[in-house]
Design a protein around this motif. Structure first.
Motif, PDB file in Angstrom:
ATOM      1  N   VAL A   6      -3.508 -46.042 -35.779  1.00 35.84           N
ATOM      2  CA  VAL A   6      -2.772 -46.526 -36.945  1.00 35.84           C
ATOM      3  C   VAL A   6      -3.736 -47.170 -37.944  1.00 35.84           C
ATOM      4  O   VAL A   6      -3.678 -46.898 -39.151  1.00 35.84           O
ATOM      5  CB  VAL A   6      -1.672 -47.525 -36.514  1.00 35.84           C
ATOM      6  CG1 VAL A   6      -1.055 -48.207 -37.731  1.00 35.84           C
ATOM      7  CG2 VAL A   6      -0.596 -46.815 -35.695  1.00 35.84           C
ATOM      8  N   VAL A   7      -4.637 -48.016 -37.455  1.00 31.89           N
ATOM      9  CA  VAL A   7      -5.602 -48.671 -38.339  1.00 31.89           C
ATOM     10  C   VAL A   7      -6.527 -47.627 -38.976  1.00 31.89           C
ATOM     11  O   VAL A   7      -6.849 -47.702 -40.172  1.00 31.89           O
ATOM     12  CB  VAL A   7      -6.408 -49.735 -37.576  1.00 31.89           C
ATOM     13  CG1 VAL A   7      -7.473 -50.362 -38.472  1.00 31.89           C
ATOM     14  CG2 VAL A   7      -5.480 -50.826 -37.045  1.00 31.89           C
ATOM     15  N   LEU A  31      -0.307 -55.145 -42.725  1.00 34.21           N
ATOM     16  CA  LEU A  31      -1.317 -54.574 -41.836  1.00 34.21           C
ATOM     17  C   LEU A  31      -2.716 -55.027 -42.254  1.00 34.21           C
ATOM     18  O   LEU A  31      -3.523 -55.430 -41.407  1.00 34.21           O
ATOM     19  CB  LEU A  31      -1.226 -53.046 -41.851  1.00 34.21           C
ATOM     20  CG  LEU A  31      -2.302 -52.306 -41.048  1.00 34.21           C
ATOM     21  CD1 LEU A  31      -2.263 -52.688 -39.575  1.00 34.21           C
ATOM     22  CD2 LEU A  31      -2.155 -50.793 -41.214  1.00 34.21           C
ATOM     23  N   ARG A  32      -3.005 -54.989 -43.537  1.00 36.85           N
ATOM     24  CA  ARG A  32      -4.320 -55.436 -44.007  1.00 36.85           C
ATOM     25  C   ARG A  32      -4.564 -56.885 -43.614  1.00 36.85           C
ATOM     26  O   ARG A  32      -5.645 -57.229 -43.118  1.00 36.85           O
ATOM     27  CB  ARG A  32      -4.420 -55.271 -45.529  1.00 36.85           C
ATOM     28  CG  ARG A  32      -4.527 -53.830 -46.006  1.00 36.85           C
ATOM     29  CD  ARG A  32      -5.017 -53.767 -47.444  1.00 36.85           C
ATOM     30  NE  ARG A  32      -4.088 -54.424 -48.364  1.00 36.85           N
ATOM     31  CZ  ARG A  32      -3.136 -53.795 -49.048  1.00 36.85           C
ATOM     32  NH1 ARG A  32      -2.982 -52.485 -48.925  1.00 36.85           N
ATOM     33  NH2 ARG A  32      -2.353 -54.464 -49.872  1.00 36.85           N
ATOM     34  N   ALA A  33      -3.570 -57.719 -43.825  1.00 34.62           N
ATOM     35  CA  ALA A  33      -3.724 -59.139 -43.507  1.00 34.62           C
ATOM     36  C   ALA A  33      -3.929 -59.346 -42.010  1.00 34.62           C
ATOM     37  O   ALA A  33      -4.773 -60.145 -41.583  1.00 34.62           O
ATOM     38  CB  ALA A  33      -2.500 -59.911 -43.991  1.00 34.62           C
ATOM     39  N   ASP A  60     -12.907 -46.362 -38.676  1.00 32.97           N
ATOM     40  CA  ASP A  60     -13.509 -45.302 -37.862  1.00 32.97           C
ATOM     41  C   ASP A  60     -13.543 -45.693 -36.376  1.00 32.97           C
ATOM     42  O   ASP A  60     -14.526 -45.420 -35.668  1.00 32.97           O
ATOM     43  CB  ASP A  60     -14.902 -44.933 -38.375  1.00 32.97           C
ATOM     44  CG  ASP A  60     -15.889 -46.100 -38.351  1.00 32.97           C
ATOM     45  OD1 ASP A  60     -15.488 -47.230 -37.965  1.00 32.97           O
ATOM     46  OD2 ASP A  60     -17.060 -45.887 -38.715  1.00 32.97           O
ATOM     47  N   PHE A  61     -12.477 -46.343 -35.889  1.00 30.85           N
ATOM     48  CA  PHE A  61     -12.349 -46.577 -34.457  1.00 30.85           C
ATOM     49  C   PHE A  61     -12.389 -45.246 -33.707  1.00 30.85           C
ATOM     50  O   PHE A  61     -11.816 -44.247 -34.161  1.00 30.85           O
ATOM     51  CB  PHE A  61     -11.013 -47.262 -34.137  1.00 30.85           C
ATOM     52  CG  PHE A  61     -10.999 -48.745 -34.352  1.00 30.85           C
ATOM     53  CD1 PHE A  61     -11.633 -49.599 -33.457  1.00 30.85           C
ATOM     54  CD2 PHE A  61     -10.329 -49.289 -35.441  1.00 30.85           C
ATOM     55  CE1 PHE A  61     -11.602 -50.980 -33.642  1.00 30.85           C
ATOM     56  CE2 PHE A  61     -10.294 -50.672 -35.632  1.00 30.85           C
ATOM     57  CZ  PHE A  61     -10.939 -51.510 -34.726  1.00 30.85           C
ATOM     58  N   THR A 117     -11.229 -50.210 -46.235  1.00 27.17           N
ATOM     59  CA  THR A 117     -10.111 -50.628 -47.084  1.00 27.17           C
ATOM     60  C   THR A 117     -10.021 -52.137 -47.208  1.00 27.17           C
ATOM     61  O   THR A 117      -9.572 -52.662 -48.231  1.00 27.17           O
ATOM     62  CB  THR A 117      -8.789 -50.056 -46.534  1.00 27.17           C
ATOM     63  OG1 THR A 117      -8.890 -48.624 -46.484  1.00 27.17           O
ATOM     64  CG2 THR A 117      -7.605 -50.435 -47.411  1.00 27.17           C
ATOM     65  N   VAL A 118     -10.446 -52.852 -46.161  1.00 26.58           N
ATOM     66  CA  VAL A 118     -10.419 -54.323 -46.211  1.00 26.58           C
ATOM     67  C   VAL A 118     -11.839 -54.897 -46.205  1.00 26.58           C
ATOM     68  O   VAL A 118     -12.020 -56.100 -45.977  1.00 26.58           O
ATOM     69  CB  VAL A 118      -9.596 -54.908 -45.048  1.00 26.58           C
ATOM     70  CG1 VAL A 118      -8.130 -54.555 -45.214  1.00 26.58           C
ATOM     71  CG2 VAL A 118     -10.112 -54.437 -43.693  1.00 26.58           C
ATOM     72  N   ASP A 119     -12.821 -54.025 -46.429  1.00 28.29           N
ATOM     73  CA  ASP A 119     -14.225 -54.450 -46.519  1.00 28.29           C
ATOM     74  C   ASP A 119     -14.638 -55.261 -45.292  1.00 28.29           C
ATOM     75  O   ASP A 119     -15.178 -56.361 -45.407  1.00 28.29           O
ATOM     76  CB  ASP A 119     -14.441 -55.266 -47.799  1.00 28.29           C
ATOM     77  CG  ASP A 119     -15.933 -55.452 -48.120  1.00 28.29           C
ATOM     78  OD1 ASP A 119     -16.728 -54.586 -47.696  1.00 28.29           O
ATOM     79  OD2 ASP A 119     -16.288 -56.451 -48.766  1.00 28.29           O
TER      80      ASP A 119
END
Length: 320
Positions: free
Chosen positions: A221-222, A19-21, A229-230, A264-266
């Motif tokens: 989910v994200v 997911l991060r990728a 913060d979507f 989380t993924v900057d």
């Protein structure tokens, strides 16, 4: 009780890493995108189950009709002693096929969800107590390692999921499946067929708004998994037909200019008003395209079944 085993080939943290990728690759690029596999948390799976029962959404019913009417023919044509199902989930859609295969020795459901596989195993233990079930926790888009089983082997990839892959991805996937098979083995492939644009768009943009909620769920989910913060309510659901590619695209369109932070993924995503994030492609097929794509990886389409209205097809691609 049927013999039931489960093998995990995915690391425990593989889903979060993927997911991060995907978020970094898809949202830092333009046009922006998120892969459809992230729709399916518990809420997304519930919403998709509702979609399959909507009047506008025909694919699930059409495929079920083929399996109900033609399972015996499929079983005889394949002669399978081992059935492998990719993306099996609850295995509900394969019950007709399993029931038509009394001599089946081994069933191998493959899914990323261990809980779904264990639930399917419990269900099958009551239906087919003599059947050996060896479940595999794996991502079917990656390199697969399957347990040994008697041939011929039939790999089932149902639901029209092949349409979520773009052409280059489809070729890689089909080649990876072919590598699992020996001469005489086969792939049972579910494909949604090209039809009237209005029918297709309605299937992905229902009047009740269930598909819109399903589409926006990927943002939730994200948010949950990556502390983003979507604000899903600031995105409109869009479904359009691309006649050149012959696929439906689902998108999320930003209602206003906004900045989304994903710590989380900057990553910081600046979205313009009206900017879209593509969340799914769903390719539709013609018979000649299916034959061509399977033929390119060494499989010959020997059988072709459709529902009574000709909306959806199951094809049998045999390795020569």
């Amino acid at each position: 009780m049927s013999p039931f085993r489960i093998t995990r080939t995915l690391p425990e943290d593989a889903s979060r890493a993927a997911l991060r990728a995907d978020v970094v690759a898809g949202l830092a690029d333009r046009p922006r995108s998120l892969p459809p596999r992230w729709f399916y948390d518990a809420r997304g799976s519930e919403l998709f189950d509702r979609i399959t029962r909507l009047p506008e959404y025909y694919p699930t019913r059409a495929e079920a009709e083929i399996l109900t009417d033609r399972a015996g023919e499929i079983a005889r044509a394949s002669g399978a002693r081992t059935l492998v199902e990719l993306g099996s989930g609850s295995s509900e859609k394969t019950h007709h096929l399993l029931d038509a295969m009394p001599d089946l020795a081994l069933y191998v459901p493959v899914d990323v969800s261990e809980s779904a596989l264990r639930g399917a195993g419990r269900e099958l233990s009551g239906r087919r107590p003599e059947l050996d079930v060896h479940a595999v926790v794996a991502d079917f888009t990656g390199r697969l390692e399957l347990p040994e089983g008697p041939g011929p082997r039939l790999v089932a990839f149902l639901g029209g999921t092949i349409g979520n892959l773009e052409p280059a991805e489809r070729e890689r996937f089909l080649r990876s499946v072919r590598e699992l098979l020996s001469p005489g083995d086969a792939l049972l492939l579910g494909t949604d067929l090209v039809k009237d644009e209005r029918v297709l768009v309605r299937a992905y943009d229902d009047a009740a708004g269930v598909t819109a909620e399903f589409n926006r769920n990927v943002l939730r989910v994200v948010n949950r998994e990556l502390s983003a913060d979507f604000r899903p309510e600031l995105f409109d659901h869009v479904a359009v037909w691309d006649p050149a590619a012959e696929w439906i695209e689902m998108r999320l369109r930003s209602r206003e200019a906004q900045t989304v932070k994903i710590p989380t993924v900057d990553l910081v995503v600046d979205l313009a008003e009206g900017e879209e994030v593509r969340t799914e492609v769903s390719a539709k097929f013609r018979p000649e395209r299916v034959r061509e794509e399977l033929g390119a990886v060494g499989m010959e389409v020997t059988h072709w079944w459709t529902d009574r209205e000709g909306r959806f097809a199951l094809s049998l691609g045999v390795v020569r």
